[in-house]
Design a protein around this motif. Structure first.
Motif, short mmCIF file in Angstrom:
data_model
loop_
_atom_site.label_atom_id
_atom_site.label_comp_id
_atom_site.label_asym_id
_atom_site.label_seq_id
_atom_site.Cartn_x
_atom_site.Cartn_y
_atom_site.Cartn_z
N CYS A 43 16.56 41.59 -48.50
CA CYS A 43 15.72 41.35 -49.67
C CYS A 43 15.33 39.88 -49.74
O CYS A 43 16.16 39.00 -49.57
CB CYS A 43 16.49 41.76 -50.92
N SER A 50 17.57 45.63 -47.64
CA SER A 50 16.41 46.18 -48.35
C SER A 50 15.82 47.36 -47.60
O SER A 50 15.91 47.44 -46.38
CB SER A 50 15.35 45.10 -48.53
N ASN A 51 15.23 48.25 -48.37
CA ASN A 51 14.58 49.43 -47.80
C ASN A 51 13.09 49.46 -48.10
O ASN A 51 12.39 50.33 -47.60
CB ASN A 51 15.21 50.71 -48.36
N TYR A 52 12.60 48.55 -48.92
CA TYR A 52 11.22 48.61 -49.39
C TYR A 52 10.47 47.33 -49.06
O TYR A 52 11.06 46.28 -48.89
CB TYR A 52 11.19 48.83 -50.90
N LYS A 53 9.12 47.45 -49.02
CA LYS A 53 8.24 46.30 -48.77
C LYS A 53 7.21 46.19 -49.87
O LYS A 53 6.70 47.20 -50.35
CB LYS A 53 7.47 46.49 -47.46
N CYS A 54 6.86 44.96 -50.23
CA CYS A 54 5.78 44.70 -51.18
C CYS A 54 4.47 45.08 -50.49
O CYS A 54 4.21 44.66 -49.37
CB CYS A 54 5.80 43.23 -51.57
N ARG A 60 10.13 41.90 -48.29
CA ARG A 60 11.07 42.99 -48.54
C ARG A 60 11.80 42.79 -49.86
O ARG A 60 12.06 41.67 -50.28
CB ARG A 60 12.06 43.08 -47.40
N CYS A 62 14.90 45.03 -52.60
CA CYS A 62 15.90 46.10 -52.57
C CYS A 62 15.89 46.98 -53.81
O CYS A 62 16.40 48.09 -53.77
CB CYS A 62 17.29 45.50 -52.37
N SER A 63 15.34 46.50 -54.91
CA SER A 63 15.40 47.28 -56.15
C SER A 63 14.18 46.97 -57.01
O SER A 63 13.41 46.05 -56.73
CB SER A 63 16.67 46.94 -56.93
N LEU A 67 11.82 43.64 -57.23
CA LEU A 67 10.37 43.77 -57.11
C LEU A 67 9.69 43.05 -58.27
O LEU A 67 8.72 42.32 -58.07
CB LEU A 67 9.94 45.24 -57.09
#
Length: 80
Positions: A43, A50-54, A60, A62-63, A67
């Motif tokens: 993150c 982290s599992n997500y990207k902007c 990246r 994580c929550s 974000l």
């Protein structure tokens, strides 16, 4: 006497190492094989995994909380 008088740059240290020890391993010849496990992503806000990207900038997170912080303060791609 000052300690700065005898300080050497990184380039000078590498050159000294090559002159002193021309046979491997030295700084210029040491290398590791590619990793067998996948790359880990962290993150950009808190440093956890982290599992997500902007979507706009690709950073990246994580929550949802990270974000929100990212969008408020760190996102580099502003939309008009």
């Amino acid at each position: 006497m000052s300690l700065y008088r005898f300080r050497k740059t990184f380039a000078q240290l590498v050159e000294e190492d090559q002159n002193y020890n021309p046979h491997p391993p030295n700084y210029m010849s040491a290398q590791a094989p590619p990793s067998k496990i996948p790359e880990r992503h962290f993150c950009a806000v808190c440093g956890f995994t982290s599992n997500y990207k902007c979507i706009p900038c690709g950073a990246r997170y994580c929550s949802v909380r990270c974000l929100g912080t990212h969008l408020d303060t760190r996102c580099l791609k502003w939309t008009a």
